[in-house]
Design an enzyme around this catalytic site. Structure first.
Site, PDB file in Angstrom:
ATOM      1  CG  ASP A  29      -2.093   0.827   1.176  1.00  0.00           C
ATOM      2  OD1 ASP A  29      -3.261   0.530   0.988  1.00  0.00           O
ATOM      3  OD2 ASP A  29      -1.883   2.195   1.087  1.00  0.00           O
ATOM      4  CG  ASN A  82     -12.322  -0.076   3.632  1.00  0.00           C
ATOM      5  OD1 ASN A  82     -12.822  -0.454   4.732  1.00  0.00           O
ATOM      6  ND2 ASN A  82     -11.162   0.300   3.426  1.00  0.00           N
ATOM      7  CG  HIS A  93      -9.953  -3.213  -9.360  1.00  0.00           C
ATOM      8  ND1 HIS A  93      -9.453  -3.352 -10.521  1.00  0.00           N
ATOM      9  CD2 HIS A  93      -9.451  -4.367  -8.763  1.00  0.00           C
ATOM     10  CE1 HIS A  93      -8.954  -4.611 -10.879  1.00  0.00           C
ATOM     11  NE2 HIS A  93      -8.972  -5.266  -9.862  1.00  0.00           N
ATOM     12  CG  HIS A  95      -8.801  -3.032  -2.583  1.00  0.00           C
ATOM     13  ND1 HIS A  95      -9.353  -2.491  -3.297  1.00  0.00           N
ATOM     14  CD2 HIS A  95      -8.323  -2.515  -1.371  1.00  0.00           C
ATOM     15  CE1 HIS A  95      -9.686  -1.236  -2.569  1.00  0.00           C
ATOM     16  NE2 HIS A  95      -9.058  -1.280  -1.531  1.00  0.00           N
TER      17      HIS A  95
END
Ligand code: AMP
Ligand code: ZN
Length: 101
Positions: A29, A82, A93, A95
């Site tokens: 991230d 989320n 998208h 994840h």
């Protein structure tokens, strides 16, 4: 497609894959919220868990999580998804976050 994760997959945005298989890839991230913060991303563009039709895909993501945490020697970790803006989803998208300290 104007999707940051599709662009990363298609090498339009440079990023280092920390894992890749037939179904998904994983990156660190850009704004880590823990010492280890990895995103596991299906290669297929699916907006969120709400749009998943074939849950085999979700199974494949969890197989990848197991592979990644084993490879990187991470015995304890959190997984986080989320779904929807109101829940904090910023990238449309699907994840899964892997978080470990
Ligand atoms: P979410 O809020 O669940 O949609 O998570 C999206 C995550 O993607 C955030 O934690 C961002 O820091 C991360 N992110 C956004 N752009 C990038 C990028 N180019 N490379 C790596 N991570 C990113
Ligand atoms: Zn996408």
């Amino acid at each position: 497609m104007d999707c940051v994760f599709c662009k990363i997959l298609n090498k339009q945005i440079p990023s280092k894959f920390v894992y890749e298989d037939e179904y998904c890839f994983a990156i660190n991230d850009i704004n880590p919220k823990a010492k280890t913060h990895i995103l596991v991303i299906p290669k297929e563009h699916i907006v969120s868990l709400n749009e998943v039709k074939d849950f085999e895909l979700v199974k494949n993501l969890f197989v990848a999580i197991k592979n990644i945490t084993k490879e990187q020697n991470i015995p304890a970790f959190k997984t986080h998804i989320n779904t929807g803006r109101a829940a904090g989803q910023e990238v449309d998208h699907l994840h899964i976050h892997i978080l470990a300290n």
